[in-house]
Design a protein around this motif. Structure first.
Motif, PDB file in Angstrom:
ATOM      1  N   PRO A  51     -44.340  32.042  14.004  1.00  0.00           N
ATOM      2  CA  PRO A  51     -43.740  30.977  13.208  1.00  0.00           C
ATOM      3  C   PRO A  51     -44.051  31.065  11.712  1.00  0.00           C
ATOM      4  O   PRO A  51     -43.706  30.136  10.973  1.00  0.00           O
ATOM      5  N   CYS A  52     -44.622  32.153  11.259  1.00  0.00           N
ATOM      6  CA  CYS A  52     -45.077  32.225   9.865  1.00  0.00           C
ATOM      7  C   CYS A  52     -43.930  32.338   8.861  1.00  0.00           C
ATOM      8  O   CYS A  52     -44.144  32.162   7.668  1.00  0.00           O
ATOM      9  N   THR A  53     -42.736  32.630   9.334  1.00  0.00           N
ATOM     10  CA  THR A  53     -41.573  32.674   8.442  1.00  0.00           C
ATOM     11  C   THR A  53     -40.832  31.337   8.422  1.00  0.00           C
ATOM     12  O   THR A  53     -39.858  31.191   7.687  1.00  0.00           O
ATOM     13  N   TRP A  54     -41.296  30.374   9.216  1.00  0.00           N
ATOM     14  CA  TRP A  54     -40.625  29.081   9.264  1.00  0.00           C
ATOM     15  C   TRP A  54     -40.965  28.266   8.017  1.00  0.00           C
ATOM     16  O   TRP A  54     -42.105  28.305   7.537  1.00  0.00           O
ATOM     17  N   PHE A  55     -40.001  27.515   7.515  1.00  0.00           N
ATOM     18  CA  PHE A  55     -40.257  26.627   6.384  1.00  0.00           C
ATOM     19  C   PHE A  55     -41.255  25.542   6.795  1.00  0.00           C
ATOM     20  O   PHE A  55     -41.275  25.080   7.931  1.00  0.00           O
ATOM     21  N   HIS A  56     -42.091  25.159   5.834  1.00  0.00           N
ATOM     22  CA  HIS A  56     -43.086  24.089   5.987  1.00  0.00           C
ATOM     23  C   HIS A  56     -44.286  24.507   6.825  1.00  0.00           C
ATOM     24  O   HIS A  56     -45.123  23.672   7.170  1.00  0.00           O
ATOM     25  N   VAL A  57     -44.377  25.799   7.168  1.00  0.00           N
ATOM     26  CA  VAL A  57     -45.506  26.334   7.926  1.00  0.00           C
ATOM     27  C   VAL A  57     -46.214  27.387   7.081  1.00  0.00           C
ATOM     28  O   VAL A  57     -45.565  28.280   6.531  1.00  0.00           O
ATOM     29  N   THR A  58     -47.540  27.290   6.964  1.00  0.00           N
ATOM     30  CA  THR A  58     -48.337  28.276   6.235  1.00  0.00           C
ATOM     31  C   THR A  58     -49.280  28.970   7.208  1.00  0.00           C
ATOM     32  O   THR A  58     -49.869  28.323   8.083  1.00  0.00           O
ATOM     33  N   CYS A  59     -49.414  30.290   7.058  1.00  0.00           N
ATOM     34  CA  CYS A  59     -50.285  31.070   7.945  1.00  0.00           C
ATOM     35  C   CYS A  59     -51.336  31.821   7.137  1.00  0.00           C
ATOM     36  O   CYS A  59     -51.196  32.017   5.922  1.00  0.00           O
ATOM     37  N   ASP A  60     -52.388  32.268   7.823  1.00  0.00           N
ATOM     38  CA  ASP A  60     -53.400  33.102   7.186  1.00  0.00           C
ATOM     39  C   ASP A  60     -53.020  34.576   7.347  1.00  0.00           C
ATOM     40  O   ASP A  60     -51.926  34.912   7.817  1.00  0.00           O
ATOM     41  N   GLY A  61     -53.919  35.476   6.951  1.00  0.00           N
ATOM     42  CA  GLY A  61     -53.628  36.901   7.000  1.00  0.00           C
ATOM     43  C   GLY A  61     -53.479  37.467   8.387  1.00  0.00           C
ATOM     44  O   GLY A  61     -52.986  38.593   8.563  1.00  0.00           O
ATOM     45  N   GLN A  62     -53.892  36.687   9.396  1.00  0.00           N
ATOM     46  CA  GLN A  62     -53.760  37.120  10.787  1.00  0.00           C
ATOM     47  C   GLN A  62     -52.607  36.409  11.500  1.00  0.00           C
ATOM     48  O   GLN A  62     -52.543  36.392  12.726  1.00  0.00           O
ATOM     49  N   ASN A  63     -51.708  35.869  10.705  1.00  0.00           N
ATOM     50  CA  ASN A  63     -50.530  35.179  11.240  1.00  0.00           C
ATOM     51  C   ASN A  63     -50.888  34.009  12.148  1.00  0.00           C
ATOM     52  O   ASN A  63     -50.199  33.736  13.134  1.00  0.00           O
ATOM     53  N   ARG A  64     -51.944  33.301  11.802  1.00  0.00           N
ATOM     54  CA  ARG A  64     -52.317  32.076  12.505  1.00  0.00           C
ATOM     55  C   ARG A  64     -51.984  30.887  11.609  1.00  0.00           C
ATOM     56  O   ARG A  64     -52.240  30.906  10.405  1.00  0.00           O
ATOM     57  N   VAL A  65     -51.432  29.854  12.197  1.00  0.00           N
ATOM     58  CA  VAL A  65     -50.968  28.692  11.432  1.00  0.00           C
ATOM     59  C   VAL A  65     -52.156  27.922  10.861  1.00  0.00           C
ATOM     60  O   VAL A  65     -53.077  27.551  11.600  1.00  0.00           O
ATOM     61  N   THR A  66     -52.134  27.694   9.551  1.00  0.00           N
ATOM     62  CA  THR A  66     -53.215  26.963   8.893  1.00  0.00           C
ATOM     63  C   THR A  66     -52.750  25.663   8.244  1.00  0.00           C
ATOM     64  O   THR A  66     -53.568  24.811   7.914  1.00  0.00           O
ATOM     65  N   ARG A  67     -51.452  25.508   8.084  1.00  0.00           N
ATOM     66  CA  ARG A  67     -50.970  24.317   7.383  1.00  0.00           C
ATOM     67  C   ARG A  67     -49.577  23.943   7.882  1.00  0.00           C
ATOM     68  O   ARG A  67     -48.728  24.814   8.079  1.00  0.00           O
ATOM     69  N   LEU A  68     -49.370  22.641   8.062  1.00  0.00           N
ATOM     70  CA  LEU A  68     -48.065  22.105   8.442  1.00  0.00           C
ATOM     71  C   LEU A  68     -47.727  20.985   7.473  1.00  0.00           C
ATOM     72  O   LEU A  68     -48.391  19.945   7.443  1.00  0.00           O
ATOM     73  N   ASP A  69     -46.720  21.218   6.640  1.00  0.00           N
ATOM     74  CA  ASP A  69     -46.349  20.274   5.582  1.00  0.00           C
ATOM     75  C   ASP A  69     -45.000  19.644   5.890  1.00  0.00           C
ATOM     76  O   ASP A  69     -43.947  20.205   5.587  1.00  0.00           O
ATOM     77  N   LEU A  70     -45.034  18.460   6.491  1.00  0.00           N
ATOM     78  CA  LEU A  70     -43.805  17.757   6.847  1.00  0.00           C
ATOM     79  C   LEU A  70     -43.871  16.300   6.407  1.00  0.00           C
ATOM     80  O   LEU A  70     -43.337  15.407   7.064  1.00  0.00           O
ATOM     81  N   GLY A  71     -44.536  16.064   5.281  1.00  0.00           N
ATOM     82  CA  GLY A  71     -44.575  14.719   4.732  1.00  0.00           C
ATOM     83  C   GLY A  71     -43.228  14.318   4.160  1.00  0.00           C
ATOM     84  O   GLY A  71     -42.519  15.137   3.573  1.00  0.00           O
ATOM     85  N   ASN A  72     -42.866  13.038   4.378  1.00  0.00           N
ATOM     86  CA  ASN A  72     -41.639  12.468   3.807  1.00  0.00           C
ATOM     87  C   ASN A  72     -40.410  13.299   4.179  1.00  0.00           C
ATOM     88  O   ASN A  72     -39.548  13.580   3.347  1.00  0.00           O
ATOM     89  N   ALA A  73     -40.337  13.717   5.428  1.00  0.00           N
ATOM     90  CA  ALA A  73     -39.255  14.582   5.902  1.00  0.00           C
ATOM     91  C   ALA A  73     -38.210  13.823   6.725  1.00  0.00           C
ATOM     92  O   ALA A  73     -37.324  14.441   7.308  1.00  0.00           O
ATOM     93  N   LYS A  74     -38.342  12.500   6.805  1.00  0.00           N
ATOM     94  CA  LYS A  74     -37.400  11.647   7.540  1.00  0.00           C
ATOM     95  C   LYS A  74     -37.364  11.961   9.032  1.00  0.00           C
ATOM     96  O   LYS A  74     -36.344  11.777   9.691  1.00  0.00           O
ATOM     97  N   LEU A  75     -38.482  12.429   9.544  1.00  0.00           N
ATOM     98  CA  LEU A  75     -38.561  12.727  10.974  1.00  0.00           C
ATOM     99  C   LEU A  75     -38.829  11.448  11.759  1.00  0.00           C
ATOM    100  O   LEU A  75     -39.561  10.563  11.298  1.00  0.00           O
ATOM    101  N   SER A  76     -38.264  11.350  12.940  1.00  0.00           N
ATOM    102  CA  SER A  76     -38.577  10.253  13.856  1.00  0.00           C
ATOM    103  C   SER A  76     -38.821  10.852  15.241  1.00  0.00           C
ATOM    104  O   SER A  76     -38.368  11.946  15.551  1.00  0.00           O
ATOM    105  N   GLY A  77     -39.547  10.109  16.046  1.00  0.00           N
ATOM    106  CA  GLY A  77     -39.915  10.627  17.355  1.00  0.00           C
ATOM    107  C   GLY A  77     -41.409  10.555  17.554  1.00  0.00           C
ATOM    108  O   GLY A  77     -42.093   9.765  16.897  1.00  0.00           O
ATOM    109  N   LYS A  78     -41.936  11.378  18.441  1.00  0.00           N
ATOM    110  CA  LYS A  78     -43.344  11.305  18.817  1.00  0.00           C
ATOM    111  C   LYS A  78     -44.100  12.584  18.487  1.00  0.00           C
ATOM    112  O   LYS A  78     -43.534  13.676  18.494  1.00  0.00           O
ATOM    113  N   LEU A  79     -45.390  12.418  18.219  1.00  0.00           N
ATOM    114  CA  LEU A  79     -46.278  13.568  18.124  1.00  0.00           C
ATOM    115  C   LEU A  79     -46.486  14.151  19.519  1.00  0.00           C
ATOM    116  O   LEU A  79     -46.388  13.433  20.515  1.00  0.00           O
TER     117      LEU A  79
END
Length: 212
Positions: A51-79
């Motif tokens: 998922p490292c090429t997905w928008f709003h997702v940041t990965c480290d050098g080993q392609n592990r997800v380190t950040r998810l930035d979805l603030g103020n994205a008008k999302l609704s639903g459940k975690l």
């Protein structure tokens, strides 16, 4: 020697993509659980290797997800509980959306987490005591939701916590004052009409206060 080299190559090419795929699956579970009117998650394609090429997702050098930035994205639903599989996640930013339902206790598995920002949503239920496992957590902002129940006393173990905001909810009971909570002021807890404690109403025991 050649056998060991082959062994490590297999670990690199097999295990790493497996981790990436597991994390991609976890994130895609979130995509399935939310409504996305502005298509901010359109790039989240589960057929990609990681998922490292997905928008709003940041990965480290080993392609592990380190950040998810979805603030103020008008999302609704459940975690979704699947978010607890993002073992190296440091920043979970889902503030100012319209998320409902409980905060999954599985978020307590995110041992690398530094910032948990879920403020300005419509989350309900109690604050999971499992968040006390987040020993690296510095920022915990859950304000302006509809959270109920007591503030878990276990959270006072979060020695690195710098910012806490649980204001503007419907929390009850009393305010823990041990450990890291000793430095937080009334501002962190205001506008919880059923919440009592030293900062708000004088010295009272933790296990008293209206929580019915």
């Amino acid at each position: 020697m050649a056998i060991w080299v082959l062994f490590y190559l297999l670990l690199f090419f097999v295990l790493e993509p497996t981790n990436a795929n597991l994390e991609g699956d976890a994130l895609f579970a979130l995509r399935r659980a939310v409504n996305d009117p502005d298509n901010v998650l359109q790039s989240w394609d589960p057929t990609l290797v990681d998922p490292c090429t997905w928008f709003h997702v940041t990965c480290d050098g080993q392609n592990r997800v380190t950040r998810l930035d979805l603030g103020n994205a008008k999302l609704s639903g459940k975690l979704v509980p699947d978010l607890g599989k993002l073992e190296r996640l440091q920043y979970l930013e889902l503030y100012m959306n319209n998320l409902v339902g409980p905060i999954p206790g599985e978020l307590g598995k995110l041992k690398s987490l530094i910032s948990l920002d879920l403020y300005h949503n419509n989350l309900t239920g109690s604050i999971p005591p499992s968040l006390s496992n987040l020993s690296n957590l510095r920022f915990l902002r859950l304000n302006r939701n509809r959270l109920t129940g007591r503030i878990p006393r276990e959270l006072t173990k979060l020695g690195n916590l710098k910012i806490l905001d649980v204001s503007n909810n419907d929390l009850c009971g009393t305010i823990p004052t041990m450990g890291s909570f000793s430095k937080f002021t009334e501002e962190s807890f205001k506008n919880n009409s059923r919440l009592e404690g030293p900062e708000l109403m004088g010295f009272v025991r933790y296990n008293v206060g209206g929580c019915n």
